[in-house]
Design a protein around this motif. Structure first.
Motif, mmCIF file in Angstrom:
data_model
loop_
_atom_site.group_PDB
_atom_site.id
_atom_site.type_symbol
_atom_site.label_atom_id
_atom_site.label_comp_id
_atom_site.label_asym_id
_atom_site.label_seq_id
_atom_site.Cartn_x
_atom_site.Cartn_y
_atom_site.Cartn_z
ATOM 1 N N ARG A 169 0.827 -1.214 0.000
ATOM 2 C CA ARG A 169 0.000 0.000 0.000
ATOM 3 C C ARG A 169 0.859 1.261 0.000
ATOM 4 N NH1 ARG A 169 -4.171 -0.780 4.825
ATOM 5 N NH2 ARG A 169 -2.248 -1.553 5.797
ATOM 6 N N ALA A 170 1.974 1.224 0.725
ATOM 7 C CA ALA A 170 2.856 2.391 0.742
ATOM 8 C C ALA A 170 3.453 2.639 -0.636
ATOM 9 C CB ALA A 170 3.975 2.195 1.770
ATOM 10 N N ILE A 171 3.822 1.564 -1.335
ATOM 11 C CA ILE A 171 4.401 1.712 -2.674
ATOM 12 C C ILE A 171 3.366 2.259 -3.653
ATOM 13 C CG2 ILE A 171 5.337 0.414 -4.630
ATOM 14 C CD1 ILE A 171 6.724 -1.406 -2.618
ATOM 15 N N GLU A 172 2.119 1.743 -3.580
ATOM 16 C CA GLU A 172 1.061 2.244 -4.467
ATOM 17 C C GLU A 172 0.773 3.714 -4.197
ATOM 18 O OE1 GLU A 172 -2.191 -0.359 -3.847
ATOM 19 O OE2 GLU A 172 -1.403 -1.942 -5.139
ATOM 20 N N ALA A 173 0.808 4.123 -2.946
ATOM 21 C CA ALA A 173 0.614 5.538 -2.616
ATOM 22 C C ALA A 173 1.757 6.381 -3.174
ATOM 23 C CB ALA A 173 0.528 5.708 -1.095
ATOM 24 N N SER A 174 2.962 5.842 -3.133
ATOM 25 C CA SER A 174 4.111 6.546 -3.710
ATOM 26 C C SER A 174 3.933 6.748 -5.203
ATOM 27 C CB SER A 174 5.392 5.760 -3.417
ATOM 28 O OG SER A 174 6.499 6.350 -4.047
ATOM 29 N N TRP A 175 3.378 5.738 -5.893
ATOM 30 C CA TRP A 175 3.126 5.868 -7.331
ATOM 31 C C TRP A 175 2.139 7.006 -7.607
ATOM 32 C CZ3 TRP A 175 2.179 -0.069 -8.350
ATOM 33 C CH2 TRP A 175 3.407 -0.721 -8.329
ATOM 34 N N ILE B 16 11.070 10.735 -21.569
ATOM 35 C CA ILE B 16 11.431 12.000 -20.907
ATOM 36 C C ILE B 16 10.243 12.541 -20.119
ATOM 37 C CG2 ILE B 16 12.050 14.412 -21.315
ATOM 38 C CD1 ILE B 16 13.739 13.434 -23.684
ATOM 39 N N LYS B 17 9.052 12.469 -20.723
ATOM 40 C CA LYS B 17 7.860 12.948 -20.021
ATOM 41 C C LYS B 17 7.581 12.091 -18.797
ATOM 42 C CE LYS B 17 2.927 13.883 -20.506
ATOM 43 N NZ LYS B 17 1.771 14.060 -21.398
ATOM 44 N N GLN B 18 7.648 10.780 -18.961
ATOM 45 C CA GLN B 18 7.362 9.877 -17.845
ATOM 46 C C GLN B 18 8.361 10.061 -16.715
ATOM 47 O OE1 GLN B 18 6.697 5.813 -19.006
ATOM 48 N NE2 GLN B 18 7.147 5.017 -16.971
ATOM 49 N N LEU C 28 1.526 9.633 -5.754
ATOM 50 C CA LEU C 28 2.203 10.904 -5.505
ATOM 51 C C LEU C 28 3.159 11.256 -6.649
ATOM 52 C CD1 LEU C 28 2.995 10.554 -1.700
ATOM 53 C CD2 LEU C 28 1.353 12.121 -2.770
ATOM 54 N N LEU C 29 3.799 10.219 -7.200
ATOM 55 C CA LEU C 29 4.703 10.450 -8.321
ATOM 56 C C LEU C 29 3.949 11.004 -9.522
ATOM 57 C CD1 LEU C 29 7.499 10.182 -9.639
ATOM 58 C CD2 LEU C 29 6.913 7.821 -10.211
ATOM 59 N N ASP C 30 2.764 10.456 -9.811
ATOM 60 C CA ASP C 30 1.951 10.962 -10.917
ATOM 61 C C ASP C 30 1.584 12.427 -10.698
ATOM 62 O OD1 ASP C 30 2.023 8.562 -12.248
ATOM 63 O OD2 ASP C 30 0.146 7.826 -11.368
ATOM 64 N N GLN C 31 1.229 12.766 -9.461
ATOM 65 C CA GLN C 31 0.877 14.157 -9.161
ATOM 66 C C GLN C 31 2.083 15.078 -9.301
ATOM 67 O OE1 GLN C 31 -0.948 14.255 -5.279
ATOM 68 N NE2 GLN C 31 -2.428 12.646 -5.781
ATOM 69 N N ALA C 32 3.240 14.615 -8.813
ATOM 70 C CA ALA C 32 4.447 15.435 -8.903
ATOM 71 C C ALA C 32 4.869 15.628 -10.356
ATOM 72 C CB ALA C 32 5.579 14.782 -8.111
ATOM 73 N N ARG C 33 4.703 14.594 -11.172
ATOM 74 C CA ARG C 33 5.069 14.694 -12.583
ATOM 75 C C ARG C 33 4.168 15.708 -13.297
ATOM 76 N NH1 ARG C 33 3.546 9.969 -14.182
ATOM 77 N NH2 ARG C 33 5.502 8.896 -13.719
ATOM 78 N N ARG C 34 2.881 15.664 -12.985
ATOM 79 C CA ARG C 34 1.940 16.570 -13.667
ATOM 80 C C ARG C 34 2.130 18.008 -13.232
ATOM 81 N NH1 ARG C 34 -0.200 19.920 -15.779
ATOM 82 N NH2 ARG C 34 -2.286 20.039 -16.714
#
Length: 374
Positions: A10-16, A64-66, A18-24
């Motif tokens: 669950r912690a790893i999925e939450a990190s993913w 690069i975008k990802q 957050l990563l999507d939000q930080a990327r956007r």
């Protein structure tokens, strides 16, 4: 790449997430699309293609975008995807002499056959921030250009119009003659076989071609500062498009399957000669996908340094050590090995911690036991 993942699911999925939000980033700002990266960040795209070992501008832009602009991570993504692709065969060697040139310069001769072509370059800019660029651009993220073939920024010269600069030295016999060997006829394939030593030049050049640009730049700089006893001249740097041909069994002949953009560098170096060879100039060679002059030049400098033993020169610098250079040039392996330190090492550290506590206790009682050291 060295990767080991431990932790709660669950912690790893939450990190993913957050990563999507930080990327956007801020959603009030238009999203950067893959087509924009491909067209407007061509130098970054070229590096990711070269070090990712895949010539595909759209995939490099996607990586690069990802990776949110982290080029080393983008290179890792592209190289990982590469392992899933089927291999249909090998193309013929590209003929860079037939390049449709967009940029071609030489630092050794002012007047060269075909002339010098400055093209698009930062060499003559003043390196001042252009604040006018802040006012440019708009909400054009809905424009989709990814399916459109990349168009060069200028009309290239016709092939056959610009012979190599080194031919001028070759006519007088002033530059080394490269003689094909059995190894040269059957080059190794570093993408399918692990790096092994001794490594012939074909393998070394493959390693350097996808090696980290920053590492090669630093090592190339070191050779210029005297750590490889070489005095280089940029014989020729050219950038343009070349045809890619492949022999099809059904036809029994070579067929052009497309074009790619390449940057090629031939570095000319002094050579005092040896018992078997008279004084002459020697060469270092660099080749990279896309417009990547710094990478090609650094590669050529390092390639020449790694030929020290072949040319009978004294090995006196890490830049001449083949195993050292090739083993540490890959940024995917280097990044993985360094970044794995962020992952849990609880058991290992607890063992080290207990050992240090025990040694300190023994030291307080009157010194370390015989033969034991921290």
């Amino acid at each position: 790449m060295y990767v080991a993942v431990k932790g709660g699911e669950r912690a790893i999925e939450a990190s993913w997430r957050l990563l999507d939000q930080a990327r956007r980033g801020d959603t009030r700002v238009p999203e950067l699309c893959v087509a924009q990266i491909r067209e407007q960040m061509r130098l970054a795209v070229a590096r990711v293609m070269a070090e990712g070992s895949v010539y595909d501008e759209e995939l490099a832009a996607l990586a690069i975008k990802q990776a949110a602009g982290d080029l080393v991570e983008a290179i890792f993504l592209l190289r990982a995807y590469r392992t899933t692709l089927p291999r249909f065969g090998y193309t013929l060697p590209v003929e860079t002499e037939q390049m449709a040139v967009e940029r071609r310069i030489s630092a050794t001769f002012k007047d060269v056959p075909g002339g010098q072509l400055l093209g698009a370059t930062y060499d003559y800019t003043q390196r001042l921030l252009d604040f006018a660029l802040l006012a440019e651009g708009g909400n054009d993220s809905d424009i989709e250009l990814s399916s459109r073939p990349h168009s060069p920024p200028s009309v290239p010269n016709e092939p056959d119009s610009m012979p190599r600069v080194v031919t001028l030295l070759d006519k007088e016999g002033l530059i080394e003659q490269e003689t094909p060997s059995s190894e040269a006829c059957e080059p190794g394939d570093l993408s399918r076989e692990p790096l092994a030593f001794p490594a012939d030049r074909s393998v070394r050049l493959q390693n350097l071609a996808r090696g980290d640009e920053g590492f090669l730049l630093a090592m190339g700089y070191a050779t210029q500062r005297g750590y490889a006893h070489s005095h280089p001249f940029a014989g020729e740097i050219r950038f343009g498009s070349v045809a890619v041909e492949m022999v099809l069994d059904e036809l029994g002949e070579a067929v052009e399957i497309g074009e790619i953009e390449l940057t090629e560098c031939q570095m000319i170096n002094q050579f005092a000669g040896s018992k078997d060879a008279p004084p002459a100039f020697t060469q270092g060679y660099g080749l990279a996908f896309g417009h990547a002059e710094r990478k090609a030049m650094a590669m050529a400098l390092v390639d020449r340094a790694l030929r020290a033993e072949e040319l009978g020169e004294t090995l006196a610098s890490p830049t001449q050590d083949i195993e050292f250079m090739l083993s540490h040039s890959d940024n995917v392996e280097a990044s993985g090995f360094v970044q794995h330190l962020k992952l849990p090492h609880y058991v290992d550290f607890q063992a080290e911690l207990e050992l240090v506590r025990r040694l300190r206790a023994q030291h307080e009682r009157g010194g370390l036991p015989s033969g034991e050291a921290a």
